[in-house]
Design an enzyme around this catalytic site. Structure first.
Site, PDB file in Angstrom:
ATOM      1  N   HIS A  62      52.598  -7.403  21.664  1.00  0.00           N
ATOM      2  CA  HIS A  62      51.662  -6.326  21.991  1.00  0.00           C
ATOM      3  C   HIS A  62      51.926  -5.170  21.032  1.00  0.00           C
ATOM      4  CE1 HIS A  62      50.736  -7.727  26.379  1.00  0.00           C
ATOM      5  NE2 HIS A  62      49.852  -8.189  25.510  1.00  0.00           N
ATOM      6  N   ASP A  64      52.124  -1.996  21.143  1.00  0.00           N
ATOM      7  CA  ASP A  64      53.070  -0.904  21.409  1.00  0.00           C
ATOM      8  C   ASP A  64      54.525  -1.343  21.259  1.00  0.00           C
ATOM      9  OD1 ASP A  64      52.559  -2.460  23.736  1.00  0.00           O
ATOM     10  OD2 ASP A  64      53.310  -0.869  25.035  1.00  0.00           O
ATOM     11  N   HIS A  65      54.735  -2.612  20.922  1.00  0.00           N
ATOM     12  CA  HIS A  65      56.099  -3.097  20.691  1.00  0.00           C
ATOM     13  C   HIS A  65      56.309  -3.592  19.261  1.00  0.00           C
ATOM     14  CE1 HIS A  65      57.462  -3.047  24.975  1.00  0.00           C
ATOM     15  NE2 HIS A  65      56.155  -2.902  25.115  1.00  0.00           N
ATOM     16  N   HIS A 140      55.416 -12.046  31.196  1.00  0.00           N
ATOM     17  CA  HIS A 140      54.465 -10.984  30.887  1.00  0.00           C
ATOM     18  C   HIS A 140      53.132 -11.649  30.511  1.00  0.00           C
ATOM     19  CE1 HIS A 140      53.276  -6.986  29.925  1.00  0.00           C
ATOM     20  NE2 HIS A 140      53.314  -7.106  28.614  1.00  0.00           N
ATOM     21  N   ASP A 210      58.646  -6.220  28.043  1.00  0.00           N
ATOM     22  CA  ASP A 210      57.946  -5.970  29.288  1.00  0.00           C
ATOM     23  C   ASP A 210      58.060  -7.201  30.196  1.00  0.00           C
ATOM     24  OD1 ASP A 210      57.154  -3.704  27.914  1.00  0.00           O
ATOM     25  OD2 ASP A 210      55.062  -4.273  27.751  1.00  0.00           O
ATOM     26  N   HIS A 268      59.538   2.659  29.634  1.00  0.00           N
ATOM     27  CA  HIS A 268      58.203   2.053  29.547  1.00  0.00           C
ATOM     28  C   HIS A 268      57.284   2.592  30.637  1.00  0.00           C
ATOM     29  CE1 HIS A 268      55.082  -1.064  28.908  1.00  0.00           C
ATOM     30  NE2 HIS A 268      55.532  -1.023  27.675  1.00  0.00           N
TER      31      HIS A 268
END
Lengths: 302, 302
Positions: A62, A64-65, A140, A210, A268
């Site tokens: 993802h 944001d990672h 996830h 996550d 997070h």
């Protein structure tokens, strides 16, 4: 063992809410864990020496990672890096990075190694004399791993006074450090424990983000010194966790309790909350030693 | 016509030196030009309304000009965008963005259109009632286009006083605005110029970055209202321009002079210089009206 939080916020980056990235200092290593957009600027801001980062661990793909990774690699190249770089992340990460470099007709002059992950059970992915790193399978919306960093048990420390008193020939130094009993100069076998100190207890760090609440991870992270567990939501929004496959602070606290870790760090956070202390108090109902991640915060574990 | 500079620095992003991105406001449009890493945070910082950005123009596929695009698109998606988004950039950009979205099992709910460019001569790539956008072929290490944004000549403005005096039936309004002579209520043909004002002179903006000194662009950008021309180096480092295919401030000044533009804005500064005024004074030897881009600066052209 030190942990520098470069970013600990969920989803979209904002002026003062950076996406996930952190640097774990362990036994001389600087391990970069996740690399959201803007990570290279955060590394500069918190004065992390770029050249010391040789291993990057990406939990999942993802944005944001990992959207900060192409830029970081380009910057390493522009800075004339020569040292090896190892990247551990889900299958597909190599294709993405190499495509972006190719489109810019760039290539890295430094050796760049990809260690692509696709196993759904835990794997030892790095080992040297002093540390090991293994994956923690998470649940996830996409294939995701946490990472468990463990110091190895070090050598025993020589007690010089005791060794002198026992009349030990110090040419046995390496044998003694390794824990063997040795004969002294009078031919008497001296128990190792009499002339050495215990090595420091090895520390360990589990990064779990996550993930949905997943008690399956508990045996693996049992007794970990520090657990970073995502807490995107508070319990009041538990239904969002089901939908988006994230955890609440309560669930993070339950995992910390069941795994009997030393310290729980929460992070997070969803952007919907203004008061992060609510995360701490929610987790504290299950586990006492709770710290809150903040962008730029450095945690030291002595 | 307003221009907001989100970033105007070359190569690697730093805390206070953002890579290329700018927003041109023209005739109700917000055109985003280039999208270096961190652009979405800069958009927030300078309060640019995300939903008003519907067209993104990417000059070339070096990281400092487009590594912010995947994150921006993801953020549009997370914010629930529904409006169309059009992306204009070199061939390959679609594959890169779609691969990154696919790896994150993301898709955009809003319609996302890619207009991939590969022509080496100028092309009209956008047109509506009020503006046109065409490519400016540039010479850089990879396939690169500048962009020329032009307002169309607007309607003539009715001079109400004069029209009354000439006894004009105002049901002819649309005909008059379009420049036609009309008969008045006494059957006399009234010349359009007698009852209208000239429309405002159309403005134009040429974005030329990254490029080596390329006089070939001069005829196309001749008399442009505002020219943004990269000046990565000062003349003292001219040999680096040859090697890296960039321009000096002197060369930017020469282009501005030859094209007789209204205003020259310099940007894309290399990180090696502390005093940006040296860029201005170097360009000013050739062209008088020189402005310096700065992150966060808004230029208004009335």
């Amino acid at each position: 063992m030190n942990l520098t939080i470069l970013g600990c916020h969920a989803a979209t980056p904002k002026i003062s809410a950076h996406p996930t990235a952190q640097v774990l200092e362990m036994k001389g290593h600087l391990f970069l864990i996740d690399c959201g957009e803007g990570t290279q600027v955060q590394l500069r801001k918190y004065k992390v020496k770029f050249s010391r980062v040789k291993h990057i661990f990406i939990s999942h793909l993802h944005g944001d990672h990992f959207f900060g990774l192409p830029g970081l690699i380009s910057t390493f190249h522009l800075m004339g890096r020569e040292a090896e770089m190892h990247i551990y992340g889900p299958k597909g990460i190599k294709e993405a990075i190499l495509l972006l470099l190719k489109l810019g007709k760039s290539r890295t002059k430094f050796p760049l190694y990809f260690h692509e992950l696709e196993a759904t059970s835990t794997q030892l992915i790095y080992e040297d004399e002093k540390v090991t790193v293994e994956t923690i399978p998470l649940i996830h919306r996409v294939y995701t791993n946490g990472f468990l960093f463990k110091e190895k048990l070090g050598d025993r420390k020589l007690n010089i006074e005791a060794a002198k008193e026992a009349n030990i020939d110090l040419s046995y130094y390496n044998k003694i450090k390794s824990g063997f009993d040795v004969e002294n100069q009078d031919g008497k076998l001296i128990p190792n424990a009499q002339i050495t100190f215990d090595p420091p207890t090895p520390k360990s760090y589990a990064f779990c983000s996550d993930t949905v609440y997943s008690p399956k991870m508990v045996p693996q992270i049992s007794n970990t010194t520090v657990l970073y567990h995502e807490s995107t939501f508070l319990n009041v929004h538990q239904e969002l966790c089901v939908k988006t496959k994230h955890s609440t602070a309560k669930e993070a606290g339950m995992i910390a309790k069941d795994a009997q870790v030393g310290t729980l760090i929460l992070g997070h956070y969803s952007g919907r909350y203004n008061n992060l202390e609510l995360f701490r108090s929610e987790a504290k109902e299950f586990f006492d030693n709770v710290l809150l991640a903040e962008d730029g915060k450095v945690f030291q574990f002595k």
